[in-house]
Design an enzyme around this catalytic site. Structure first.
Site, PDB file in Angstrom:
ATOM      1  N   SER A 165      22.655 -42.085 -37.484  1.00  0.00           N
ATOM      2  CA  SER A 165      22.815 -42.507 -38.881  1.00  0.00           C
ATOM      3  C   SER A 165      24.173 -41.993 -39.356  1.00  0.00           C
ATOM      4  O   SER A 165      24.721 -41.048 -38.772  1.00  0.00           O
ATOM      5  CB  SER A 165      21.695 -41.883 -39.723  1.00  0.00           C
ATOM      6  N   TYR A 171      16.266 -35.403 -42.714  1.00  0.00           N
ATOM      7  CA  TYR A 171      16.696 -36.640 -42.042  1.00  0.00           C
ATOM      8  C   TYR A 171      18.096 -36.449 -41.457  1.00  0.00           C
ATOM      9  O   TYR A 171      18.339 -36.737 -40.277  1.00  0.00           O
ATOM     10  CB  TYR A 171      16.666 -37.803 -43.039  1.00  0.00           C
TER      11      TYR A 171
HETATM   12  P1  NAP Z   1      11.642 -48.830 -40.638  1.00  0.00           P
HETATM   13  O1  NAP Z   1      11.639 -50.274 -40.953  1.00  0.00           O
HETATM   14  O2  NAP Z   1      10.997 -47.844 -41.558  1.00  0.00           O
HETATM   15  O3  NAP Z   1      11.045 -48.669 -39.180  1.00  0.00           O
HETATM   16  C1  NAP Z   1      10.810 -47.415 -38.636  1.00  0.00           C
HETATM   17  C2  NAP Z   1       9.928 -47.583 -37.418  1.00  0.00           C
HETATM   18  O4  NAP Z   1       9.587 -46.265 -36.934  1.00  0.00           O
HETATM   19  C3  NAP Z   1       8.622 -48.293 -37.751  1.00  0.00           C
HETATM   20  O5  NAP Z   1       8.276 -49.171 -36.701  1.00  0.00           O
HETATM   21  C4  NAP Z   1       7.633 -47.144 -37.845  1.00  0.00           C
HETATM   22  O6  NAP Z   1       6.304 -47.492 -37.549  1.00  0.00           O
HETATM   23  C5  NAP Z   1       8.183 -46.195 -36.773  1.00  0.00           C
HETATM   24  N1  NAP Z   1       7.663 -44.856 -36.981  1.00  0.00           N
HETATM   25  C6  NAP Z   1       7.762 -44.095 -38.102  1.00  0.00           C
HETATM   26  N2  NAP Z   1       7.087 -42.953 -37.942  1.00  0.00           N
HETATM   27  C7  NAP Z   1       6.559 -42.987 -36.688  1.00  0.00           C
HETATM   28  C8  NAP Z   1       5.742 -42.096 -35.935  1.00  0.00           C
HETATM   29  N3  NAP Z   1       5.285 -40.973 -36.473  1.00  0.00           N
HETATM   30  N4  NAP Z   1       5.393 -42.427 -34.673  1.00  0.00           N
HETATM   31  C9  NAP Z   1       5.798 -43.609 -34.145  1.00  0.00           C
HETATM   32  N5  NAP Z   1       6.563 -44.498 -34.816  1.00  0.00           N
HETATM   33  C10 NAP Z   1       6.926 -44.188 -36.064  1.00  0.00           C
HETATM   34  O7  NAP Z   1      13.123 -48.287 -40.480  1.00  0.00           O
HETATM   35  P2  NAP Z   1      14.444 -48.912 -39.836  1.00  0.00           P
HETATM   36  O8  NAP Z   1      15.429 -49.019 -40.906  1.00  0.00           O
HETATM   37  O9  NAP Z   1      14.129 -50.072 -38.978  1.00  0.00           O
HETATM   38  O10 NAP Z   1      14.905 -47.675 -38.935  1.00  0.00           O
HETATM   39  C11 NAP Z   1      15.022 -47.724 -37.531  1.00  0.00           C
HETATM   40  C12 NAP Z   1      15.947 -46.601 -37.097  1.00  0.00           C
HETATM   41  O11 NAP Z   1      17.254 -46.838 -37.631  1.00  0.00           O
HETATM   42  C13 NAP Z   1      15.526 -45.227 -37.596  1.00  0.00           C
HETATM   43  O12 NAP Z   1      15.765 -44.272 -36.588  1.00  0.00           O
HETATM   44  C14 NAP Z   1      16.445 -44.983 -38.773  1.00  0.00           C
HETATM   45  O13 NAP Z   1      16.650 -43.611 -39.003  1.00  0.00           O
HETATM   46  C15 NAP Z   1      17.712 -45.664 -38.305  1.00  0.00           C
HETATM   47  N6  NAP Z   1      18.656 -46.071 -39.355  1.00  0.00           N
HETATM   48  C16 NAP Z   1      18.352 -47.101 -40.220  1.00  0.00           C
HETATM   49  C17 NAP Z   1      19.282 -47.472 -41.181  1.00  0.00           C
HETATM   50  C18 NAP Z   1      19.017 -48.616 -42.137  1.00  0.00           C
HETATM   51  O14 NAP Z   1      19.855 -48.870 -43.022  1.00  0.00           O
HETATM   52  N7  NAP Z   1      17.904 -49.311 -42.047  1.00  0.00           N
HETATM   53  C19 NAP Z   1      20.512 -46.814 -41.265  1.00  0.00           C
HETATM   54  C20 NAP Z   1      20.790 -45.780 -40.391  1.00  0.00           C
HETATM   55  C21 NAP Z   1      19.852 -45.423 -39.427  1.00  0.00           C
HETATM   56  P3  NAP Z   1       5.362 -48.132 -38.697  1.00  0.00           P
HETATM   57  O15 NAP Z   1       5.949 -49.461 -39.014  1.00  0.00           O
HETATM   58  O16 NAP Z   1       4.055 -48.215 -38.011  1.00  0.00           O
HETATM   59  O17 NAP Z   1       5.412 -47.184 -39.846  1.00  0.00           O
END
Ligand code: NAP
Length: 252
Positions: A156, A169
């Protein structure tokens, strides 16, 4: 900046590759699982909500893509035994792992450090770094069994520059970058495993909406739009890149 957003992935890029995606049921992980399957990979869908994984599974099947596998796992409660049982199952089923996308993540709270709930801090560290670390340890023999394995850790912007109120985070993402470098250095001599980190950048997902509730989601790239760098990293074109930090989109 190390970004491959203009990469044009050839159709069969990931043909015959076995790729595990964590957090594959939603957001970026869901888009990655579908993109990998559409480029020929057999995808192992790992996540904590079975119904979401099943929806992705059904979509892959409906498109006639290589049959995926589902692995329900919650990083919050998972034990070392769970990771080793998982490795044993994957070993029996596939005998190797060619790709591992660590994508699952938990935001926690955006709040001043002095008010941060210690239990939530532990939870974020468990999901974002501790669980994935021990899962990686259990999966190392399967990665070593691959001719060409790529491990990608999701970082991130706040894992590269600290920012007020981002608490656990941000710290977990710094740890992720650190672990990526340690592991990359350890596997360098093997020649068949590369380990890199990838910052998706601001992307239209539930997590982003929770972090920035006032933001217009339409102003953000979708998970599908940032897939070129993911595909490049998982495929053979990124061979020779190890221990590097990538960005899935140019800075906004
Ligand atoms: P998201 O839509 O909230 O998806 C997160 C995923 O992680 C979901 O499938 C969730 O499962 C799973 N998860 C959460 N807690 C878990 C646990 N205890 N055990 C197993 N799985 C778990 O978020 P996203 O934006 O796609 O994020 C994906 C990655 O990108 C993350 O590492 C995040 O930090 C990183 N990131 C995102 C952004 C952004 O702007 N979106 C920016 C920088 C970094 P459920 O659906 O079942 O809850």
């Amino acid at each position: 900046m190390n970004c491959k957003i203009d990469y044009q992935a050839p159709a069969g890029l990931l043909k015959e590759r076995i790729v595990l995606v964590t957090g594959a049921g939603d957001g970026i992980g869901r888009a990655a699982a579908l993109a990998f399957a559409r480029h020929g990979a057999t995808v192992i869908l790992l996540g904590r909500t079975l119904a979401k994984l099943e929806t992705v599974y059904d979509q892959i099947e409906a498109e006639g893509l290589p049959q995926p596998a589902i692995f329900p796992l919650n990083f919050e409660g998972a034990t070392l035994k769970d990771y080793h049982d998982m490795a044993e199952t994957l070993d029996k089923e596939f005998g190797r792992l060619d790709g591992l996308l660590h994508n699952a993540g938990l935001l926690g709270n955006i709040t001043p450090f002095v008010q941060y709930d210690p239990a939530l801090w532990e939870q974020v560290m468990q999901v974002n770094i501790n669980g994935p670390t021990w899962m990686t340890q259990a999966l190392m023999p399967l990665l070593e069994a691959s001719k060409d394995a790529s491990v990608v850790f999701t970082s991130s912007g706040v894992g590269r520059k600290g920012r007020a109120y981002w608490g656990a985070y941000s710290v977990s993402k710094y740890a992720t970058e650190g672990f990526m470098e340690v592991l990359a250095d350890e596997v360098e001599h093997l020649g068949n495993i590369r380990v890199n980190s990838l910052n998706p950048g601001a992307t239209r997902t539930r997590m982003r909406a929770n972090a920035y509730p006032g933001e217009d989601p339409e102003a953000l790239l979708t998970p599908e739009a940032i897939m070129p760098t993911y595909l490049w990293l998982l495929g053979p074109d990124s061979r020779g890149h190890n221990g590097e930090r990538f960005d899935a989109q140019p800075p906004r």
